[in-house]
Design a protein around this motif. Structure first.
Motif: not given
Lengths: 191, 213
Positions: B83-101
């Motif tokens: 199912v689609a996942m809201d970009a804001g929700e992805i950012q809320r849950l995983f933003g800091r981890t993604l930024a560290l790539i």
């Protein structure tokens, strides 16, 4: 040589010493003149190169699976019975287990260019890593035991997508050149 | 003043309630899945999207659309449909981890004069850029891979490729890169940049690749 090449022996040596020593020995051999000379001497040189290559030199690049690019908070690396504090620049090896603490984030670059980052309370094992394009041998098997991992694929996924497998307690992931994130037990967790 | 503010607030609330009651607009997007284990496919950095397949004892699901998610309850229960996942929700849950790539690796090609380990003048000028990349990335993992053209036999080409890689190692070490960070190897004539027949002198194949990670 058998003893010196055993993983147990390597584990006893500090990384910097080990790599330096291994690479130096290869370099010295490689720079030996290789122009046609007496057959016996040539044979001897080839023997030396093969032995060093198999016992020490060839393992150097194989032993290193990747490196730690960034650390925030408390993170550790378990290697066999040893637990080390994760530090920026640290080389990682097959079977290493990365563990992040309650405030820990860590970023990793594998030797094939695969990029990973882990959030707090995460456990990731490098089950298998083989990156040898000249022999067409590839394997990237990771085990995410808990926590969150973000992943951007590298050369192994490019050359051999079926050689990439990420295991989790609830299922495994296969990839095609891709960026994704896995969160185990994330609902309601603020980050 | 205060009374007027209160009155206007009430009026505003009334208007909002009325709008809510009569709102026949499209339904709100579905809430994010409540399951604990989420597998989220993201767009690649170049804008394309790859795919992942999530498999367990219960079944398998493929994700091919960016910002979609598969939830998995247990190892023996099939993964839910994507199912689609809201970009804001992805950012809320995983933003800091993604930024560290980490920043992607960077590759350089250096070329050699025929038969030996002398770099061309143009390639010598690239060495400072390699040092810069090492510093920028604080790299402790630099690969140097030597290649040859198809003149000569495979043994001598292997050695020549390695000699070129070692020569490059020496130059990069001299610039100040720690020797324990550098890994050399040779592919001889087995990995040509420009495919040729045997015994063809091809300058673009006489090269080393330097990969700074």
């Amino acid at each position: 040589m058998l003893v010196a090449s055993s993983p147990a022996f390597h584990a006893l040596l500090p990384r910097s010493l080990l790599i330096d020593r291994v690479d130096r020995s290869v370099q010295n051999v490689a720079l030996t003149p290789t122009a046609p000379e007496l057959p016996l001497k040539t044979l001897l040189q080839i023997t030396v190169i093969v032995c060093l290559g198999a016992a020490v030199g060839g393992r150097a690049a194989e032993l290193v699976s990747g490196s730690i690019k960034a650390v925030q908070g408390s993170c550790s690396v378990q290697r066999g019975a040893e637990t080390m504090t994760a530090t920026q620049g640290m080389h990682l090896m097959e079977k290493d287990v990365l563990i992040t603490g309650p405030d820990g984030y860590v970023a990793v670059m594998m030797r094939d260019g695969t990029r990973l980052s882990l959030s707090p309370e995460t456990k990731l094992t490098i089950d298998q890593f083989t990156y040898d394009p000249s022999a067409n041998k590839f394997a990237l098997f990771l085990d995410l035991g808990r926590g969150v991992m973000a992943y951007v694929s590298g050369k192994i996924a490019h050359f051999s997508p079926e050689a990439v497998r990420i295991q989790t307690p609830v299922g495994s992931i296969g990839t095609r050149g891709t960026r994704f994130v896995v969160g185990l037990g994330v609902t309601g967790r603020a980050q | 003043m205060r009374a007027r503010n209160a009155a206007s607030s009430l009026a505003l609330m009334g208007a909002m309630l009325a709008a809510g009651c009569h709102n026949a607009a499209p339904p709100a997007p579905p809430p994010p899945p409540m399951a604990q284990n989420l597998f989220v496919l993201l767009p690649n950095e170049d804008g394309t999207t790859g795919s992942i397949v999530v498999t367990n004892a219960g079944g398998s699901q493929q994700l091919t659309q960016a910002n979609t998610v598969v939830a998995v309850d247990r190892a023996d229960v099939a993964p839910a449909r994507p199912v689609a996942m809201d970009a804001g929700e992805i950012q809320r849950l995983f933003g800091r981890t993604l930024a560290l790539i980490p920043t992607p690796e960077v590759r350089f090609s250096l070329y050699f004069n025929i038969g030996g380990t002398a770099l061309t003048a143009e390639s010598l000028a690239i060495l400072p850029k390699i040092l810069e990349a090492c510093k920028e990335r604080q790299s402790t993992d630099v690969s140097i891979i030597g290649h040859t053209d198809t003149t000569g036999n495979s043994d001598s080409n292997y050695r020549l490729g390695l000699a070129r890689a070692e020569q490059t190692r020496k130059m990069i070490e001299d610039l100040g890169v720690d020797s324990s960070y550098i890994f050399t190897e040779s592919h001889g004539a087995s990995d040509l940049l420009v495919p040729t027949k045997d015994n063809v002198s091809e300058p673009r194949n006489r090269r080393v690749e330097v990969v700074v990670r």
